[in-house]
Scaffold this active site. Sequence first.
Site, PDB file in Angstrom:
ATOM      1  N   ARG A 103      52.286 -18.537  -0.120  1.00 23.47           N
ATOM      2  CA  ARG A 103      53.055 -19.779   0.013  1.00 23.47           C
ATOM      3  C   ARG A 103      54.417 -19.542   0.636  1.00 23.47           C
ATOM      4  NH1 ARG A 103      51.729 -22.346  -5.918  1.00 23.47           N
ATOM      5  NH2 ARG A 103      49.493 -22.627  -5.621  1.00 23.47           N
ATOM      6  N   TYR A 117      36.931 -27.902  -7.475  1.00 29.10           N
ATOM      7  CA  TYR A 117      37.577 -29.139  -7.061  1.00 29.10           C
ATOM      8  C   TYR A 117      36.540 -30.231  -6.804  1.00 29.10           C
ATOM      9  CZ  TYR A 117      42.375 -27.397  -6.366  1.00 29.10           C
ATOM     10  OH  TYR A 117      43.641 -26.916  -6.560  1.00 29.10           O
ATOM     11  N   ARG A 152      58.089 -31.400   8.459  1.00 31.76           N
ATOM     12  CA  ARG A 152      56.952 -32.103   7.882  1.00 31.76           C
ATOM     13  C   ARG A 152      57.310 -33.479   7.339  1.00 31.76           C
ATOM     14  NH1 ARG A 152      53.493 -30.885   3.359  1.00 31.76           N
ATOM     15  NH2 ARG A 152      52.960 -33.003   3.938  1.00 31.76           N
ATOM     16  N   ASP A 182      44.980 -25.436   4.290  1.00 30.30           N
ATOM     17  CA  ASP A 182      44.689 -25.733   2.895  1.00 30.30           C
ATOM     18  C   ASP A 182      43.225 -25.438   2.623  1.00 30.30           C
ATOM     19  OD1 ASP A 182      46.046 -27.370   0.450  1.00 30.30           O
ATOM     20  OD2 ASP A 182      43.896 -27.761   0.537  1.00 30.30           O
ATOM     21  N   ARG A 193      57.370 -25.261   0.937  1.00 36.21           N
ATOM     22  CA  ARG A 193      58.450 -26.150   0.487  1.00 36.21           C
ATOM     23  C   ARG A 193      59.757 -25.449   0.166  1.00 36.21           C
ATOM     24  NH1 ARG A 193      55.242 -28.943  -4.225  1.00 36.21           N
ATOM     25  NH2 ARG A 193      54.318 -26.854  -4.231  1.00 36.21           N
TER      26      ARG A 193
END
Length: 375
Positions: free
Chosen positions: A57, A181, A70, A106, A61
Amino acid sequence: MSQTVSSALRQRPLLTDEQLAHLPATHPLKTAGTGESPMIRTLTGREAEHAPVWFMRQAGRSLPEYREIREGIPMLDSCLNPELAAEITVQPVRRHKVDAGIFFSDIVIPMKLAGVGVDIVPGRGPVLDAPVRTLEDIKNLPELEDSALDPIREAVALTVEKLGSTPLIGFAGAPFTVAAYMVEGGPSRDHLRPRTMMHADPEAWAALGAWAARTSAQFLAAQIEAGASAVQLFDSWAGSLGEADYRRFVMPHSAATLAAVEHYGVPRIHFGTGTAELLPAMLEAGADVIGVDYRLPLSEAQRRLGGGIVLQGNIDPALLASGWEALAAHTDAVLEEGRTAPAHVVNLGHGVPPTTDPTVLTRLVDYIHTSTRKG
């Protein structure tokens, strides 16, 4: 794991001429010298000028430039915009001087490209339009068409052009995490539904695991052929399983994904969170390098794996906000633990928290490079 299996895995050749023949002539392992970079040398068990480091990651962010570029763009749209995905991938390499980029995407992208209704809901995560819970649901899943991966190929090609001699690591979600998921229909803390399905309807589970393995393998292959010099299979939720269930219901599908890209010869990293009890099985699934989360010392991971295995990890992400003195001491301990392996790629034991101060990551990379530099 038996000594015979362990020895065979340790001696597996990587980056041979025969394997490289499966890569395009323009691949950076052939043209940009990524095979001699500290990252790929270390992943293949060779000595490097310093310990290489990248962060899970790292493209995300925690970076103000990421948030700016973004702004107003949904996550999956960002992943499927080749120019944007390439720029985001390169941002942490440019800022932190890490030794590899990790492709910005992703784990649900292959699902999305196949035509499954899925989106990333801010503050929640991946959510499917309809959960996949019966054999009939699974039989109706669309297959991932090769042409649907063209935006991924374009994004990887643009990225490796920007990275030059710095290697790109491609990635995919491991079949269990993807399938979990799909069965849950979204995020879950305990993954009860997929764990129940394994036993209540093993035929349906096997079909879903096989579908997830195929799509993950296609996703990895597209990235490798377009220029990724290594790949990582992420199993975010495998830690919810016991070893017996992992070996019976999950390991065959992870093995199928990893085997599908073995002929390319690029290093294959296998990483999961909460998987200390599963490490030998994860290695047996076909990994060349094992990623270890922050819960287990690298020396103990090496012992459990039978010795001679290249490791990746495992700085605790919590220490990134604990002050420099504590972080440096912890990093020194991780580097010392890493010396029990034939080679050690430094990483976090999970992803970069979004609240992390980017200057800490930049300083940490320089500290690791300086502390481990040869000569």
